[in-house]
Design a protein around this motif. Structure first.
Motif, PDB file in Angstrom:
ATOM      1  N   PRO A  99       0.878  -1.162   0.155  1.00  0.00           N
ATOM      2  CA  PRO A  99      -0.149   0.000  -0.016  1.00  0.00           C
ATOM      3  C   PRO A  99       0.594   1.523   0.021  1.00  0.00           C
ATOM      4  O   PRO A  99       1.912   1.136   0.116  1.00  0.00           O
ATOM      5  CB  PRO A  99      -0.769  -0.075   1.263  1.00  0.00           C
ATOM      6  CG  PRO A  99       0.008  -1.005   2.232  1.00  0.00           C
ATOM      7  CD  PRO A  99       0.923  -1.828   1.421  1.00  0.00           C
ATOM      8  N   PRO A 100       0.048   2.272  -0.302  1.00  0.00           N
ATOM      9  CA  PRO A 100       1.125   3.657  -0.237  1.00  0.00           C
ATOM     10  C   PRO A 100       1.854   3.890   0.998  1.00  0.00           C
ATOM     11  O   PRO A 100       2.895   4.752   0.900  1.00  0.00           O
ATOM     12  CB  PRO A 100       0.106   4.815  -0.435  1.00  0.00           C
ATOM     13  CG  PRO A 100      -1.236   4.008  -1.099  1.00  0.00           C
ATOM     14  CD  PRO A 100      -1.108   2.489  -0.571  1.00  0.00           C
ATOM     15  N   CYS A 101       1.455   3.438   1.921  1.00  0.00           N
ATOM     16  CA  CYS A 101       2.156   3.946   3.350  1.00  0.00           C
ATOM     17  C   CYS A 101       3.447   2.937   3.499  1.00  0.00           C
ATOM     18  O   CYS A 101       4.281   3.396   4.258  1.00  0.00           O
ATOM     19  CB  CYS A 101       1.221   3.522   4.538  1.00  0.00           C
ATOM     20  SG  CYS A 101       0.938   1.589   4.540  1.00  0.00           S
ATOM     21  N   ALA A 102       3.763   1.988   2.477  1.00  0.00           N
ATOM     22  CA  ALA A 102       4.814   1.339   2.739  1.00  0.00           C
ATOM     23  C   ALA A 102       5.662   1.363   1.641  1.00  0.00           C
ATOM     24  O   ALA A 102       5.271   1.330   0.407  1.00  0.00           O
ATOM     25  CB  ALA A 102       4.295  -0.257   2.767  1.00  0.00           C
ATOM     26  N   ARG A 103       6.944   1.156   1.953  1.00  0.00           N
ATOM     27  CA  ARG A 103       7.957   0.875   0.728  1.00  0.00           C
ATOM     28  C   ARG A 103       8.810  -0.499   0.973  1.00  0.00           C
ATOM     29  O   ARG A 103       8.974  -0.823   2.105  1.00  0.00           O
ATOM     30  CB  ARG A 103       8.828   1.973   0.768  1.00  0.00           C
ATOM     31  CG  ARG A 103       9.824   2.167   1.576  1.00  0.00           C
ATOM     32  CD  ARG A 103      10.416   3.497   1.729  1.00  0.00           C
ATOM     33  NE  ARG A 103      11.378   3.839   2.702  1.00  0.00           N
ATOM     34  CZ  ARG A 103      12.694   3.593   2.710  1.00  0.00           C
ATOM     35  NH1 ARG A 103      13.157   3.247   1.659  1.00  0.00           N
ATOM     36  NH2 ARG A 103      13.513   3.914   3.944  1.00  0.00           N
ATOM     37  N   ALA A 119      -1.811  -6.675   4.011  1.00  0.00           N
ATOM     38  CA  ALA A 119      -3.391  -6.368   4.595  1.00  0.00           C
ATOM     39  C   ALA A 119      -3.309  -5.671   5.826  1.00  0.00           C
ATOM     40  O   ALA A 119      -4.298  -5.045   6.193  1.00  0.00           O
ATOM     41  CB  ALA A 119      -4.313  -7.420   4.505  1.00  0.00           C
ATOM     42  N   LEU A 120      -2.186  -5.781   6.705  1.00  0.00           N
ATOM     43  CA  LEU A 120      -2.421  -5.356   8.140  1.00  0.00           C
ATOM     44  C   LEU A 120      -1.672  -3.917   7.944  1.00  0.00           C
ATOM     45  O   LEU A 120      -1.767  -3.174   8.839  1.00  0.00           O
ATOM     46  CB  LEU A 120      -1.366  -6.063   8.992  1.00  0.00           C
ATOM     47  CG  LEU A 120      -1.978  -7.620   9.487  1.00  0.00           C
ATOM     48  CD1 LEU A 120      -1.204  -8.221  10.479  1.00  0.00           C
ATOM     49  CD2 LEU A 120      -3.294  -7.484  10.075  1.00  0.00           C
ATOM     50  N   LEU A 121      -0.916  -3.710   7.156  1.00  0.00           N
ATOM     51  CA  LEU A 121      -0.062  -2.311   7.071  1.00  0.00           C
ATOM     52  C   LEU A 121      -0.724  -1.089   6.932  1.00  0.00           C
ATOM     53  O   LEU A 121      -0.573  -0.045   7.967  1.00  0.00           O
ATOM     54  CB  LEU A 121       0.925  -2.475   5.946  1.00  0.00           C
ATOM     55  CG  LEU A 121       1.855  -3.755   5.686  1.00  0.00           C
ATOM     56  CD1 LEU A 121       2.832  -3.399   4.482  1.00  0.00           C
ATOM     57  CD2 LEU A 121       2.583  -3.753   6.832  1.00  0.00           C
ATOM     58  N   GLU A 122      -1.882  -0.941   6.180  1.00  0.00           N
ATOM     59  CA  GLU A 122      -2.562   0.365   6.560  1.00  0.00           C
ATOM     60  C   GLU A 122      -3.366   0.377   7.677  1.00  0.00           C
ATOM     61  O   GLU A 122      -3.029   1.690   8.430  1.00  0.00           O
ATOM     62  CB  GLU A 122      -3.500   0.453   5.247  1.00  0.00           C
ATOM     63  CG  GLU A 122      -2.983   0.810   4.015  1.00  0.00           C
ATOM     64  CD  GLU A 122      -3.827   1.302   2.724  1.00  0.00           C
ATOM     65  OE1 GLU A 122      -3.357   2.193   2.109  1.00  0.00           O
ATOM     66  OE2 GLU A 122      -4.737   0.434   2.575  1.00  0.00           O
ATOM     67  N   GLY A 155      -1.024   4.261  14.028  1.00  0.00           N
ATOM     68  CA  GLY A 155      -0.182   5.110  14.779  1.00  0.00           C
ATOM     69  C   GLY A 155       1.213   4.499  14.731  1.00  0.00           C
ATOM     70  O   GLY A 155       2.020   4.858  15.391  1.00  0.00           O
ATOM     71  N   TYR A 156       1.368   3.076  14.375  1.00  0.00           N
ATOM     72  CA  TYR A 156       2.554   2.250  14.495  1.00  0.00           C
ATOM     73  C   TYR A 156       3.261   2.044  13.191  1.00  0.00           C
ATOM     74  O   TYR A 156       2.537   1.960  12.123  1.00  0.00           O
ATOM     75  CB  TYR A 156       1.955   0.930  14.931  1.00  0.00           C
ATOM     76  CG  TYR A 156       1.490   0.886  16.103  1.00  0.00           C
ATOM     77  CD1 TYR A 156       2.309   0.895  17.371  1.00  0.00           C
ATOM     78  CD2 TYR A 156       0.131   0.928  16.653  1.00  0.00           C
ATOM     79  CE1 TYR A 156       2.002   0.963  18.755  1.00  0.00           C
ATOM     80  CE2 TYR A 156      -0.287   1.148  17.917  1.00  0.00           C
ATOM     81  CZ  TYR A 156       0.651   1.009  19.000  1.00  0.00           C
ATOM     82  OH  TYR A 156       0.232   1.040  20.190  1.00  0.00           O
ATOM     83  N   ARG A 157       4.580   2.250  13.330  1.00  0.00           N
ATOM     84  CA  ARG A 157       5.485   2.050  11.960  1.00  0.00           C
ATOM     85  C   ARG A 157       5.446   0.392  12.123  1.00  0.00           C
ATOM     86  O   ARG A 157       5.704  -0.321  13.238  1.00  0.00           O
ATOM     87  CB  ARG A 157       6.947   2.453  12.330  1.00  0.00           C
ATOM     88  CG  ARG A 157       7.882   2.025  11.394  1.00  0.00           C
ATOM     89  CD  ARG A 157       9.104   2.501  11.551  1.00  0.00           C
ATOM     90  NE  ARG A 157      10.368   2.275  10.653  1.00  0.00           N
ATOM     91  CZ  ARG A 157      11.559   2.328  10.910  1.00  0.00           C
ATOM     92  NH1 ARG A 157      11.963   2.371  12.080  1.00  0.00           N
ATOM     93  NH2 ARG A 157      12.506   1.750   9.881  1.00  0.00           N
ATOM     94  N   VAL A 158       5.481  -0.262  11.023  1.00  0.00           N
ATOM     95  CA  VAL A 158       5.381  -1.622  10.911  1.00  0.00           C
ATOM     96  C   VAL A 158       6.379  -2.089   9.884  1.00  0.00           C
ATOM     97  O   VAL A 158       6.680  -1.737   8.524  1.00  0.00           O
ATOM     98  CB  VAL A 158       4.001  -2.224  10.512  1.00  0.00           C
ATOM     99  CG1 VAL A 158       4.154  -3.803  10.475  1.00  0.00           C
ATOM    100  CG2 VAL A 158       2.734  -1.842  11.289  1.00  0.00           C
ATOM    101  N   VAL A 159       7.359  -3.167  10.363  1.00  0.00           N
ATOM    102  CA  VAL A 159       8.294  -3.669   9.267  1.00  0.00           C
ATOM    103  C   VAL A 159       8.216  -5.105   9.134  1.00  0.00           C
ATOM    104  O   VAL A 159       8.202  -5.646  10.305  1.00  0.00           O
ATOM    105  CB  VAL A 159       9.610  -3.248  10.040  1.00  0.00           C
ATOM    106  CG1 VAL A 159      10.956  -3.672   9.058  1.00  0.00           C
ATOM    107  CG2 VAL A 159       9.772  -1.644  10.280  1.00  0.00           C
ATOM    108  N   ALA A 160       7.840  -5.466   8.042  1.00  0.00           N
ATOM    109  CA  ALA A 160       7.526  -6.951   7.900  1.00  0.00           C
ATOM    110  C   ALA A 160       8.725  -7.282   7.128  1.00  0.00           C
ATOM    111  O   ALA A 160       9.129  -6.800   6.155  1.00  0.00           O
ATOM    112  CB  ALA A 160       6.255  -7.190   6.976  1.00  0.00           C
ATOM    113  N   VAL A 161       9.227  -8.604   7.559  1.00  0.00           N
ATOM    114  CA  VAL A 161      10.758  -9.090   7.189  1.00  0.00           C
ATOM    115  C   VAL A 161      10.612 -10.310   6.326  1.00  0.00           C
ATOM    116  O   VAL A 161       9.884 -11.260   6.918  1.00  0.00           O
ATOM    117  CB  VAL A 161      11.591  -9.009   7.929  1.00  0.00           C
ATOM    118  CG1 VAL A 161      11.270  -9.916   9.385  1.00  0.00           C
ATOM    119  CG2 VAL A 161      13.081  -9.225   7.617  1.00  0.00           C
ATOM    120  N   ASP A 162      11.404 -10.544   5.223  1.00  0.00           N
ATOM    121  CA  ASP A 162      11.777 -11.762   4.705  1.00  0.00           C
ATOM    122  C   ASP A 162      12.798 -12.524   5.560  1.00  0.00           C
ATOM    123  O   ASP A 162      13.824 -11.689   5.462  1.00  0.00           O
ATOM    124  CB  ASP A 162      11.925 -12.005   3.209  1.00  0.00           C
ATOM    125  CG  ASP A 162      10.973 -11.536   2.468  1.00  0.00           C
ATOM    126  OD1 ASP A 162       9.781 -11.998   2.976  1.00  0.00           O
ATOM    127  OD2 ASP A 162      11.071 -11.282   1.296  1.00  0.00           O
TER     128      ASP A 162
END
Length: 285
Positions: A10-14, A55-58, A64-71
């Motif tokens: 989503p737009p909030c993530a890179r 689907a959890l990121l937005e 209000g949380y920064r979320v970092v999903a990792v491989d």
């Protein structure tokens, strides 16, 4: 195999590379519009990837949380090796510690979440050194080894990976899928992810799932706030085991209605709401 609704962030993530002292890891880094209340590090399960949390990121950044999903090492877009010993649980736990350090949140400030296999790796990381973490969420991740039927599946997959190519195994798995699951429109993305996984990683971590000991009492002694979250049904660990584990841990317990082993993809809004409520309820450090 988990099926994220999309492989497009989503737009909030890179998508970016998280450089650590133990190597580089592919991540999706999602940042809220206002300064983040805290950061959460999310670890995917067996055969999965960071996209399982898309689907959890937005909703989580909206809370209000920064979320970092990792491989993890050898998963999808994170490089691995062809040596099974490089994927021991201890090595993977050290990777998580390095990822936490690279995020730079400081001691006791990072929320850690692991789905299924990722939960057992997250638990090992906490038991190695809990000082980096503010909390631990075990999502559809049980107290010990998976049920017998899943152990059989892991054994068959590992035997196949020992003699066949990743593409040959993919074709065999597709042939065994029920007709309603074989063509869901996401086949090209799922196949690309599968082919990028390290066979050695799958064999090594599959063996871990089949033989994981019960370390719940050790985790309880660590004193970290824990959240046990699952769907209302699960074919990898019985839901009753999640209930009992939460009682042993004195943990918060959430059951997501209408979800099975992957509430993060089946009911993302409800899952994100439960995660944010847990994190919101912890006192500031």
């Amino acid at each position: 195999m988990s099926r994220p609704p999309t492989f497009t962030p989503p737009p909030c993530a890179r998508p970016r590379v998280l450089a650590t002292e133990r190597g580089d890891f592919a991540v999706l880094d999602a940042v809220p519009a206002a300064p983040a209340r805290a950061t959460a590090l999310l670890l995917p399960g067996y055969t999965g990837s960071k996209e399982d949390f898309i689907a959890l990121l937005e909703p989580l950044t909206g809370a209000g949380y920064r979320v970092v999903a990792v491989d993890g090492r050898g998963q999808y877009e994170s490089q691995g090796t062809d040596r099974q010993d490089s994927y021991s649980q201890a090595q993977l736990a050290r990777d998580v510690q390095a990822q936490a350090a690279a995020l730079g949140e400081g001691p006791g400030r990072l929320h850690l979440l692991g789905h299924s296999l990722g939960g057992q790796i997250a638990r090992a990381a906490v038991l190695l050194d809990a000082t980096s973490f503010r909390s631990l969420t075990l999502m559809s991740s049980g107290p010990a080894e998976v049920v017998a039927a899943q152990r059989d599946k892991v054994r068959l997959l590992s035997e196949a990976l020992s003699v066949l190519s990743m593409d040959e195994v993919w074709q065999a798995m597709q042939a065994m899928e029920p007709p309603q699951d074989a063509d869901t429109g996401d086949g090209a993305d799922l196949r690309r992810r599968w082919l990028a996984h390290s066979p050695a990683q799958l064999i090594a971590t599959g063996a871990q799932l089949a033989a994981e000991p019960d370390r719940v009492d050790e985790l309880a002694a660590a004193g970290l706030p824990v959240h046990v979250l699952s769907g209302e049904r699960d074919d990898v660990w019985p839901v009753e085991l999640f209930d009992a584990m939460a009682r042993r841990l004195g943990a918060r317990r959430t059951t997501i209605a209408g979800a099975e082993h992957s509430p993060n993809t089946a009911r993302p809004q409800e899952t994100a709401k439960a995660l944010a409520a847990f994190w919101d309820g912890l006192p500031d450090v």
